[in-house]
Design a protein around this motif. Structure first.
Motif, PDB file in Angstrom:
ATOM      1  N   TYR A 297      14.995 -27.810 -20.261  1.00 32.59           N
ATOM      2  CA  TYR A 297      13.402 -27.995 -20.505  1.00 32.59           C
ATOM      3  C   TYR A 297      13.171 -27.856 -21.777  1.00 32.59           C
ATOM      4  O   TYR A 297      13.740 -27.244 -22.831  1.00 32.59           O
ATOM      5  CB  TYR A 297      12.841 -26.619 -19.440  1.00 32.59           C
ATOM      6  CG  TYR A 297      12.970 -25.453 -20.055  1.00 32.59           C
ATOM      7  CD1 TYR A 297      12.054 -24.677 -20.811  1.00 32.59           C
ATOM      8  CD2 TYR A 297      14.007 -24.715 -19.646  1.00 32.59           C
ATOM      9  CE1 TYR A 297      12.491 -23.412 -21.388  1.00 32.59           C
ATOM     10  CE2 TYR A 297      14.539 -23.414 -19.908  1.00 32.59           C
ATOM     11  CZ  TYR A 297      13.688 -22.667 -20.740  1.00 32.59           C
ATOM     12  OH  TYR A 297      13.786 -21.613 -21.210  1.00 32.59           O
ATOM     13  N   ASP A 298      11.960 -28.300 -22.209  1.00 36.14           N
ATOM     14  CA  ASP A 298      11.563 -28.402 -23.569  1.00 36.14           C
ATOM     15  C   ASP A 298      10.775 -26.845 -23.794  1.00 36.14           C
ATOM     16  O   ASP A 298       9.890 -26.640 -23.440  1.00 36.14           O
ATOM     17  CB  ASP A 298      10.198 -29.520 -23.643  1.00 36.14           C
ATOM     18  CG  ASP A 298       9.867 -29.813 -25.136  1.00 36.14           C
ATOM     19  OD1 ASP A 298      10.289 -29.083 -26.013  1.00 36.14           O
ATOM     20  OD2 ASP A 298       9.380 -30.835 -25.338  1.00 36.14           O
ATOM     21  N   LEU A 299      11.787 -26.497 -24.969  1.00 33.45           N
ATOM     22  CA  LEU A 299      10.990 -25.005 -25.602  1.00 33.45           C
ATOM     23  C   LEU A 299       9.790 -25.265 -25.961  1.00 33.45           C
ATOM     24  O   LEU A 299       9.039 -24.345 -26.168  1.00 33.45           O
ATOM     25  CB  LEU A 299      12.324 -24.418 -26.328  1.00 33.45           C
ATOM     26  CG  LEU A 299      13.532 -24.386 -25.802  1.00 33.45           C
ATOM     27  CD1 LEU A 299      14.378 -23.850 -26.925  1.00 33.45           C
ATOM     28  CD2 LEU A 299      13.585 -23.079 -24.913  1.00 33.45           C
ATOM     29  N   ASN A 300       9.386 -26.355 -26.910  1.00 33.47           N
ATOM     30  CA  ASN A 300       8.070 -26.584 -27.297  1.00 33.47           C
ATOM     31  C   ASN A 300       6.904 -26.840 -26.359  1.00 33.47           C
ATOM     32  O   ASN A 300       5.759 -26.531 -26.594  1.00 33.47           O
ATOM     33  CB  ASN A 300       8.146 -27.638 -28.356  1.00 33.47           C
ATOM     34  CG  ASN A 300       8.846 -27.194 -29.527  1.00 33.47           C
ATOM     35  OD1 ASN A 300       8.633 -26.203 -30.095  1.00 33.47           O
ATOM     36  ND2 ASN A 300       9.952 -28.227 -29.854  1.00 33.47           N
ATOM     37  N   ASP A 301       7.380 -26.855 -25.104  1.00 34.16           N
ATOM     38  CA  ASP A 301       6.287 -27.476 -24.007  1.00 34.16           C
ATOM     39  C   ASP A 301       6.869 -26.743 -22.702  1.00 34.16           C
ATOM     40  O   ASP A 301       7.153 -27.208 -21.674  1.00 34.16           O
ATOM     41  CB  ASP A 301       6.061 -28.758 -23.772  1.00 34.16           C
ATOM     42  CG  ASP A 301       4.833 -29.142 -22.873  1.00 34.16           C
ATOM     43  OD1 ASP A 301       4.195 -28.065 -22.573  1.00 34.16           O
ATOM     44  OD2 ASP A 301       4.524 -30.219 -22.735  1.00 34.16           O
ATOM     45  N   PRO A 302       7.248 -25.159 -22.495  1.00 37.88           N
ATOM     46  CA  PRO A 302       8.216 -24.771 -21.480  1.00 37.88           C
ATOM     47  C   PRO A 302       7.274 -24.724 -20.058  1.00 37.88           C
ATOM     48  O   PRO A 302       7.973 -24.457 -19.310  1.00 37.88           O
ATOM     49  CB  PRO A 302       8.237 -23.170 -21.929  1.00 37.88           C
ATOM     50  CG  PRO A 302       7.351 -23.013 -22.873  1.00 37.88           C
ATOM     51  CD  PRO A 302       6.812 -24.169 -23.673  1.00 37.88           C
ATOM     52  N   TYR A 303       5.972 -25.095 -20.137  1.00 38.11           N
ATOM     53  CA  TYR A 303       5.217 -25.240 -19.010  1.00 38.11           C
ATOM     54  C   TYR A 303       5.081 -26.250 -18.369  1.00 38.11           C
ATOM     55  O   TYR A 303       4.364 -26.496 -17.382  1.00 38.11           O
ATOM     56  CB  TYR A 303       3.885 -24.161 -19.062  1.00 38.11           C
ATOM     57  CG  TYR A 303       4.092 -22.899 -19.298  1.00 38.11           C
ATOM     58  CD1 TYR A 303       3.868 -21.625 -18.382  1.00 38.11           C
ATOM     59  CD2 TYR A 303       4.237 -22.492 -20.630  1.00 38.11           C
ATOM     60  CE1 TYR A 303       4.212 -20.661 -18.711  1.00 38.11           C
ATOM     61  CE2 TYR A 303       4.286 -21.068 -21.090  1.00 38.11           C
ATOM     62  CZ  TYR A 303       4.479 -20.162 -20.062  1.00 38.11           C
ATOM     63  OH  TYR A 303       4.362 -18.589 -20.221  1.00 38.11           O
ATOM     64  N   LYS A 304       5.738 -27.349 -18.804  1.00 38.88           N
ATOM     65  CA  LYS A 304       5.664 -28.508 -18.264  1.00 38.88           C
ATOM     66  C   LYS A 304       6.914 -29.021 -17.216  1.00 38.88           C
ATOM     67  O   LYS A 304       7.906 -28.932 -17.846  1.00 38.88           O
ATOM     68  CB  LYS A 304       5.431 -29.661 -19.383  1.00 38.88           C
ATOM     69  CG  LYS A 304       5.333 -31.183 -18.893  1.00 38.88           C
ATOM     70  CD  LYS A 304       5.395 -32.243 -20.200  1.00 38.88           C
ATOM     71  CE  LYS A 304       5.219 -33.491 -19.418  1.00 38.88           C
ATOM     72  NZ  LYS A 304       5.246 -34.525 -20.712  1.00 38.88           N
ATOM     73  N   LEU A 305       6.576 -29.274 -16.029  1.00 36.04           N
ATOM     74  CA  LEU A 305       7.513 -29.573 -15.108  1.00 36.04           C
ATOM     75  C   LEU A 305       8.036 -30.957 -15.211  1.00 36.04           C
ATOM     76  O   LEU A 305       7.434 -31.758 -16.020  1.00 36.04           O
ATOM     77  CB  LEU A 305       6.850 -29.282 -13.784  1.00 36.04           C
ATOM     78  CG  LEU A 305       6.805 -27.686 -13.454  1.00 36.04           C
ATOM     79  CD1 LEU A 305       5.959 -27.543 -12.252  1.00 36.04           C
ATOM     80  CD2 LEU A 305       8.215 -26.793 -13.408  1.00 36.04           C
ATOM     81  N   SER A 306       9.306 -31.150 -14.630  1.00 38.00           N
ATOM     82  CA  SER A 306       9.624 -32.425 -14.685  1.00 38.00           C
ATOM     83  C   SER A 306       8.647 -33.251 -13.715  1.00 38.00           C
ATOM     84  O   SER A 306       8.096 -32.935 -12.861  1.00 38.00           O
ATOM     85  CB  SER A 306      11.130 -32.776 -14.061  1.00 38.00           C
ATOM     86  OG  SER A 306      11.073 -32.397 -12.594  1.00 38.00           O
ATOM     87  N   PRO A 307       8.658 -34.721 -13.962  1.00 38.07           N
ATOM     88  CA  PRO A 307       7.680 -35.787 -13.368  1.00 38.07           C
ATOM     89  C   PRO A 307       8.015 -35.460 -11.911  1.00 38.07           C
ATOM     90  O   PRO A 307       7.102 -35.492 -11.049  1.00 38.07           O
ATOM     91  CB  PRO A 307       7.832 -37.014 -13.828  1.00 38.07           C
ATOM     92  CG  PRO A 307       8.409 -36.982 -15.025  1.00 38.07           C
ATOM     93  CD  PRO A 307       9.065 -35.580 -15.057  1.00 38.07           C
ATOM     94  N   GLU A 308       9.232 -35.388 -11.521  1.00 38.97           N
ATOM     95  CA  GLU A 308       9.756 -35.259  -9.936  1.00 38.97           C
ATOM     96  C   GLU A 308       9.069 -33.975  -9.418  1.00 38.97           C
ATOM     97  O   GLU A 308       8.421 -34.061  -8.136  1.00 38.97           O
ATOM     98  CB  GLU A 308      11.149 -35.270  -9.946  1.00 38.97           C
ATOM     99  CG  GLU A 308      11.768 -36.669 -10.297  1.00 38.97           C
ATOM    100  CD  GLU A 308      11.775 -36.767 -11.643  1.00 38.97           C
ATOM    101  OE1 GLU A 308      12.182 -37.769 -12.231  1.00 38.97           O
ATOM    102  OE2 GLU A 308      11.686 -35.868 -12.510  1.00 38.97           O
ATOM    103  N   ALA A 309       9.304 -32.708  -9.968  1.00 42.35           N
ATOM    104  CA  ALA A 309       8.871 -31.454  -9.468  1.00 42.35           C
ATOM    105  C   ALA A 309       7.338 -31.797  -9.223  1.00 42.35           C
ATOM    106  O   ALA A 309       6.780 -30.995  -8.407  1.00 42.35           O
ATOM    107  CB  ALA A 309       9.308 -30.494 -10.553  1.00 42.35           C
ATOM    108  N   GLN A 310       6.702 -31.974 -10.340  1.00 46.63           N
ATOM    109  CA  GLN A 310       5.313 -31.906 -10.206  1.00 46.63           C
ATOM    110  C   GLN A 310       4.580 -32.951  -9.230  1.00 46.63           C
ATOM    111  O   GLN A 310       3.647 -32.571  -8.483  1.00 46.63           O
ATOM    112  CB  GLN A 310       4.626 -32.555 -11.681  1.00 46.63           C
ATOM    113  CG  GLN A 310       3.051 -32.212 -11.954  1.00 46.63           C
ATOM    114  CD  GLN A 310       2.847 -30.892 -11.845  1.00 46.63           C
ATOM    115  OE1 GLN A 310       3.287 -30.024 -12.722  1.00 46.63           O
ATOM    116  NE2 GLN A 310       1.962 -30.575 -10.798  1.00 46.63           N
ATOM    117  N   ALA A 311       5.382 -34.012  -9.210  1.00 43.28           N
ATOM    118  CA  ALA A 311       5.018 -34.900  -7.896  1.00 43.28           C
ATOM    119  C   ALA A 311       4.852 -34.114  -6.754  1.00 43.28           C
ATOM    120  O   ALA A 311       4.167 -34.318  -5.859  1.00 43.28           O
ATOM    121  CB  ALA A 311       5.728 -36.072  -7.964  1.00 43.28           C
ATOM    122  N   GLU A 312       6.043 -33.420  -6.184  1.00 46.10           N
ATOM    123  CA  GLU A 312       6.268 -32.756  -5.204  1.00 46.10           C
ATOM    124  C   GLU A 312       5.039 -31.594  -4.798  1.00 46.10           C
ATOM    125  O   GLU A 312       4.527 -31.600  -4.027  1.00 46.10           O
ATOM    126  CB  GLU A 312       7.583 -31.998  -5.108  1.00 46.10           C
ATOM    127  CG  GLU A 312       8.976 -33.027  -4.887  1.00 46.10           C
ATOM    128  CD  GLU A 312       8.808 -33.671  -3.730  1.00 46.10           C
ATOM    129  OE1 GLU A 312       8.357 -33.380  -2.657  1.00 46.10           O
ATOM    130  OE2 GLU A 312       8.949 -35.088  -3.642  1.00 46.10           O
TER     131      GLU A 312
END
Length: 762
Positions: A297-312
């Motif tokens: 995961y992006d350490l500079n944006d650690p609260y951003k989920l992957s598009p797939e996870a967010q879609a679910e």
């Protein structure tokens, strides 16, 4: 008679006087007593209260008085930098700024409005909120923290404008602040972790070593008057913050990047549902050179989920989304390499084999029979080779990865000794790695292990260990039998470079002898040499290793080609005759059509080691057959005449194809520095029209290296070889699928195996 009356009257008067004085006197006495009681109680209560205030609450009241008289503002300390093993920055605190306002210095509403308008536009804040801050009577009000350079410059311009246009000075100030920054985004995310908005460590090394990294905050102490308003700045005292210590990791940025590249490819190619893990360890020290959980995961944006996870999550009812998001973030941050158990499968056979050798229960030539299955108790336990391996030696049983043979080997060791060695290799205790969240193993309690349990445990099934425990045990097999404590931090220094803490290797115990270790290195090296690409063969290097395919018992698999749930793994080290680096690669739930460790994990291990071993300057030892197909780098043949380019490429040992009718080379395939097998074909393009030409990739399956090279040449393609090129090895995999249209000269990476069972065992 007269004489008697006078005394009677006198007595009567006295009685009257006493009667008149009695009640008044008693009233006065009672009043005095009441007054005295009141005074005693009042003064007593006052004295008691005074004692309470001075003796029991004195310190607290003094602190409260100071708090009322002083305004205390915390200044953020600069968090220490995290470096890799070579001094490359992996995490640092970059300078940002706080915007601070002194609203008491405003003289007019016009000044307040101008300041509020300017700050709200620059900082992206609501005008009314900023205007409200200008109404206060304080000398110190924080407007916004952590602004970047661009905003800072605009704030400085606003300060000048307020001074020149509105005669408004001393109302806005910029103070130093810090923001955590990770220059490589997701590189080594599972190790480094990240820090929160207030610079506190939340995951990984950032969390584990927070007390070293955090530093000591500074203070601005400002005196206040009786109304609680800040006094002028002449009454201010600044206490500087102290920078945090710097952390040096054992992680090598280059090795980490190589591992992450190929792990990401493996996850995508095999549609891995539950992530992949790779750990590289220095077998002689326990230092972790790379640790990968893929995807990261992006350490500079650690609260951003992957598009797939967010879609679910977005599909869920709104009231359930917050909880689901929290669970998804925790799963994304979880370091699977230390926090998750997995069934090791056949990679554990290197431990079982070591036990048997150490106890003197087997020799190279001890024989075992496999008929395809073995009955233990009331269970029939199958081998991956359903037809059986027949009679085989101990060495052949390891190379065949034969389950029935290892049940018999385990029985020779005995249950009690097996448990002793299980503990000796470190599986029954946490490894002690300096990362948060390490999990325990999952093994049978003493006395609870049945005959069947023991049988399947002999080949690594039905119990759970962590990946960090497995790589630690593998290192012990290779390094003379020494169980080491793994670690990711090598030293800590202060801001001036002085060493605060240094980490040395920690030997916990010796579980097997050097003689047993040397024999295992020989056998596992032979296994790799014979099985080729299915067992981690890397051309030019002596590699030792073992594949593993474990079924996750009791788990129902979803979105998969198979009903069962598997973990495909490979654990090995190099060089086999002088071990330096060990590596575990495993993929949890591959769902792309292949699930054996030899099919999924071994090729990734090969790809990583092919780049890592030369980087570590491990000495090569190529066979004559390997040398025929050794990759070399293509030169630069562009920007010169066709005749000169052809001559130059042929001098470098390549064959040449020229496309187009131009007189000057404008492009080439393979590109400059591309890896091409010796004698490969360089395609030179002399005009744009010729660059549109394509060829169709054929199938190279089951070809020998010589045959594959010939076929590649016929199709105007190049081949790059990895795996068991010699020993009659045949192609078992190609990185570009049959039927794909590619430009002439394209390099097809081919993987070879000497295995006799269709290119894989387990």
């Amino acid at each position: 008679m007269a004489e008697n009356k006078t005394p009677e009257r006198k007595t009567s008067n006295q009685t009257k006087k006493r009667a008149q004085k009695g009640p008044n006197q008693r009233l006065r006495q009672r009043s005095a007593i009441i007054i005295m009681v009141i005074l005693v109680l009042g003064f007593g209560a006052t004295l008691l209260r005074l004692a309470m205030l001075t003796v029991f609450q004195g310190s607290e009241l003094q602190e409260r008085a100071v708090d009322q008289q002083l305004a205390d503002t915390t200044l953020t300390a600069k968090r220490g930098t995290i470096y890799d093993a070579n001094g490359n920055v992996l995490a640092e605190s970059a300078s940002v700024w706080q915007v601070v306002m002194a609203p008491i210095n405003f003289k007019t509403d016009e000044q307040r409005a101008a300041a509020a308008k300017g700050l709200s536009e620059i900082l992206g804040m609501e005008y009314d909120n900023v205007l409200e801050k200008t109404q206060g009577k304080s000398y110190y009000t924080v407007v916004k923290r952590k602004i970047e350079v661009e905003q800072r410059d605009k704030v400085l311009e606003l300060i000048n404008t307020l001074s020149e246009t509105y005669n408004c000075d001393g109302v806005i100030t910029l103070l130093d602040d810090y923001k955590r920054y990770y220059p490589h985004n997701d590189l080594a995310s599972c190790v480094i972790g990240f820090a929160g908005a207030d610079e506190q460590g939340l995951e990984g090394v950032e969390f584990e070593y927070d007390k070293y990294l955090a530093g000591t905050p500074g203070r601005i102490v400002t005196a206040q008057n009786a109304r609680g308003t800040d006094m002028p700045f002449s009454y201010e005292q600044n206490i500087d913050s102290k920078d945090g210590n710097n952390i040096y990791l054992t992680i090598d940025q280059n090795i980490q990047a190589i591992c992450e590249k190929y792990m990401a490819q493996g996850v995508t190619e095999h549609n891995v549902l539950n992530k992949g893990v790779c750990i590289a360890m220095d077998v002689n020290t326990g230092a972790i050179k790379a640790m990968v959980v893929s995807p990261g995961y992006d350490l500079n944006d650690p609260y951003k989920l992957s598009p797939e996870a967010q879609a679910e999550i977005d599909k869920l009812p709104e009231k359930e989304q917050s909880k689901a998001e929290g669970e998804a973030l925790s799963a994304m941050w979880r370091n699977k390499a230390v926090a998750d158990n997995y069934m090791p499968g056949s990679v554990f056979k290197m431990c079982t084999a070591s036990m048997a050798l150490e106890e003197g229960k087997v020799t190279d030539n001890s024989t075992f029979v496999c008929g395809g299955s073995m009955v233990v108790g009331d269970k029939t336990i199958h081998c991956h080779a359903l037809g059986g391996h027949g009679g085989q030696t101990f060495v052949q049983a390891i190379c065949n990865s034969c389950n029935p043979a290892f049940i018999q080997i385990g029985q020779l060791v005995g249950l009690n000794k097996f448990r002793d060695y299980y503990q000796g290799f470190g599986f029954s205790e946490k490894s002690g790695i300096d990362l948060p969240g390490e999990s325990d193993d999952s093994f049978w309690e003493e006395g609870a292990m049945s005959e069947v349990d023991f049988a399947v445990a002999s080949f690594g099934q039905n119990f759970g260990i962590t990946p960090i425990q497995m790589i630690t045990a593998c290192a012990a097999v290779s390094n003379g039998g020494y169980v080491l404590q793994p670690y990711v931090v090598s030293k800590i220094t202060d801001s001036k470079g002085n060493v605060v803490k240094s980490v040395e290797k920690n030997v916990k115990r010796q579980v097997i002898s050097k003689a047993t270790s040397d024999k295992m290195n020989e056998i596992l090296g032979y296994n790799t040499e014979q099985a080729g690409a299915t067992a981690g063969y890397v051309a030019g290097y002596k590699v030792a290793g073992k594949t593993g395919t474990s079924e996750k018992i009791g788990v129902v698999k979803k979105q998969s080609t198979f009903e069962e749930d598997y973990i495909a793994s490979f654990c090995g080290y190099a060089p086999a005759d002088d071990p330096q680096i060990a590596m575990l690669v495993f993929f949890d739930t591959p769902s792309g059509g292949a699930y054996y460790g030899s099919q999924v994990a071994s090729p990734v291990f090969i790809n990583i080691m092919t780049e890592v071993l030369p980087y570590l300057e491990i000495k090569t030892n190529y066979s004559e057959e390997d040398l025929k197909y050794l990759d070399t780098s293509a030169g630069d043949y562009t920007g010169i005449s066709t005749e000169e380019a052809v001559s130059k490429a042929e001098a470098d040992g390549f064959t040449v194809s020229v496309k187009g009718s131009g007189s000057k080379v404008i492009a080439q395939i393979p590109g400059v520095s591309s890896k091409v097998s010796a004698g490969g074909n360089i395609v030179l393009y002399t005009d744009e029209e010729s660059r549109q030409e394509t060829v169709t990739v054929p199938s190279f399956k089951d070809y020998t290296a010589a045959e594959a090279n010939s076929v590649a040449s016929q199709y105007d393609l190049n081949a790059s070889f990895t795996g068991a090129i010699s020993s009659g090895g045949k192609c078992v995999d190609q990185d570009i699928k049959e039927g794909t249209a590619v430009p002439p000269g394209t390099v097809i990476k081919l993987t070879f195996s000497a295995s006799s069972n269709g290119g894989f065992n387990d």
